[in-house]
Design an enzyme around this catalytic site. Structure first.
Site, mmCIF file in Angstrom:
data_model
loop_
_atom_site.group_PDB
_atom_site.id
_atom_site.type_symbol
_atom_site.label_atom_id
_atom_site.label_comp_id
_atom_site.label_asym_id
_atom_site.label_seq_id
_atom_site.Cartn_x
_atom_site.Cartn_y
_atom_site.Cartn_z
ATOM 1 N N GLN A 36 -1.730 81.864 -4.298
ATOM 2 C CA GLN A 36 -1.839 80.464 -3.884
ATOM 3 C C GLN A 36 -0.456 79.826 -3.815
ATOM 4 O OE1 GLN A 36 -4.648 78.713 -2.882
ATOM 5 N NE2 GLN A 36 -3.147 77.175 -2.311
ATOM 6 N N ASP A 71 -4.387 87.449 2.773
ATOM 7 C CA ASP A 71 -3.779 86.211 3.280
ATOM 8 C C ASP A 71 -2.881 86.493 4.486
ATOM 9 O OD1 ASP A 71 -3.803 83.478 3.025
ATOM 10 O OD2 ASP A 71 -2.102 83.383 1.663
ATOM 11 N N LYS A 80 -12.122 77.726 -2.349
ATOM 12 C CA LYS A 80 -12.227 79.155 -2.037
ATOM 13 C C LYS A 80 -13.272 79.824 -2.924
ATOM 14 C CE LYS A 80 -7.480 79.249 -0.420
ATOM 15 N NZ LYS A 80 -6.079 79.298 -0.812
#
Length: 282
Positions: A97, A120, A53
């Site tokens: 994450q 997200d 990322k």
């Protein structure tokens, strides 16, 4: 034999387009999109994903900020860091994450993210809007990537029978809702589904998102079906999907590979959401 859906090429095209838009945003407003990733512990897969990322952000012109915590960090510490990022006007996106260490409350931490920075797409507000068929600022990255891969084939989703194998909050459930919005007929399968093979064999489009290598066999596939493999499994040092790729590609009309299918699209969608957030703050 199936046409391979090259997720890397599609993702690269999306990222190139985003790069131009980001340059334009910087010139017109002085705003540079910034993404912050919360990384807890030293899970090798998570560390690898975060590096990917960071690299993608650099290439697109997005500032990448990784906030690292030890696996012993408390929920309070992590949430305090998220709350600081929530109020930072120069920070446009926050991603937690996953997975988190088992001693932490995943939902509580994810829902501490400001929904306006939930790039997200996993906040309860985002999920609630999906359920009610309301427009939302961000869509979950992996499901959005799956939809883009399907649409890249030129196939219309309306009226298609879609089977999603897997009911996770990250992929299966939100993907099913997004497909319903496009008027597909959606079935979600899981570990308790009876006659899984029979259900899968009806699908015009089959999405595998379970995390079991090679689970989906060629005799589960309707001739000419589109097969999207979300699974990421490591077998003998190699990344493989949930689909028995070599055999299934002989039956399918279109198929996404692992690696090089859904993975690059997930990152491209994350960058897209971060840009949307930054552009909205201008």
């Amino acid at each position: 034999m199936a046409v391979i859906i090259n997720g890397k090429n599609i993702a690269d095209s999306i990222k190139e387009e985003l790069k131009e838009k980001i340059e334009k945003l910087k010139l017109q407003t002085g705003i540079t999109p910034k993404l912050s990733v919360i990384l807890v512990g030293d899970n090798p897969a998570s560390c690898s994903y975060v590096k990917g990322k960071e690299k993608a952000c650099r290439e697109a012109g997005i500032i990448s900020n990784t906030v690292k915590f030890s696996s012993e960090a408390s929920e309070k510490e992590i949430i305090q860091a998220i709350e600081k990022l929530n109020t930072d006007d120069e920070n446009h996106g926050i991603l937690v994450q996953l997975p988190l260490p088992k001693n932490l409350n995943e939902n509580k931490i994810i829902n501490s993210v400001n929904p306006e920075k939930d790039v997200d797409g996993l906040h309860v507000n985002t999920m609630g809007k999906l359920l009610k068929g309301m427009k939302t600022k961000f869509y979950p990255c992996t499901p959005m990537g799956v939809v883009e891969l399907i649409l890249s084939t030129g196939m219309a989703l309306e009226g298609k029978e879609v089977v999603v194998v897997g009911r996770s909050n990250i992929v299966g459930k939100p993907l099913a809702l997004m497909l319903l919005e496009k008027n597909a007929t959606v079935t979600i399968c899981h570990s308790k589904t009876k006659d899984l093979k029979g259900v899968c064999s009806r699908a015009d489009i089959l999405v595998a998102a379970v995390g079991r290598s090679g689970m989906i066999k060629s005799d589960w596939i309707k001739k000419g079906a589109t097969v999207i493999d979300v699974g990421i499994n490591r077998v003998d040092g190699k990344l493989v999907g949930d689909v028995d790729f070599e055999n299934v590609k002989e039956m399918a009309g279109y198929i996404s590979p692992v690696p090089g299918g859904v993975g690059p699209m997930t990152i491209a969608m994350l960058l897209k959401n971060t840009f949307i957030s930054a552009a909205g703050s201008a």
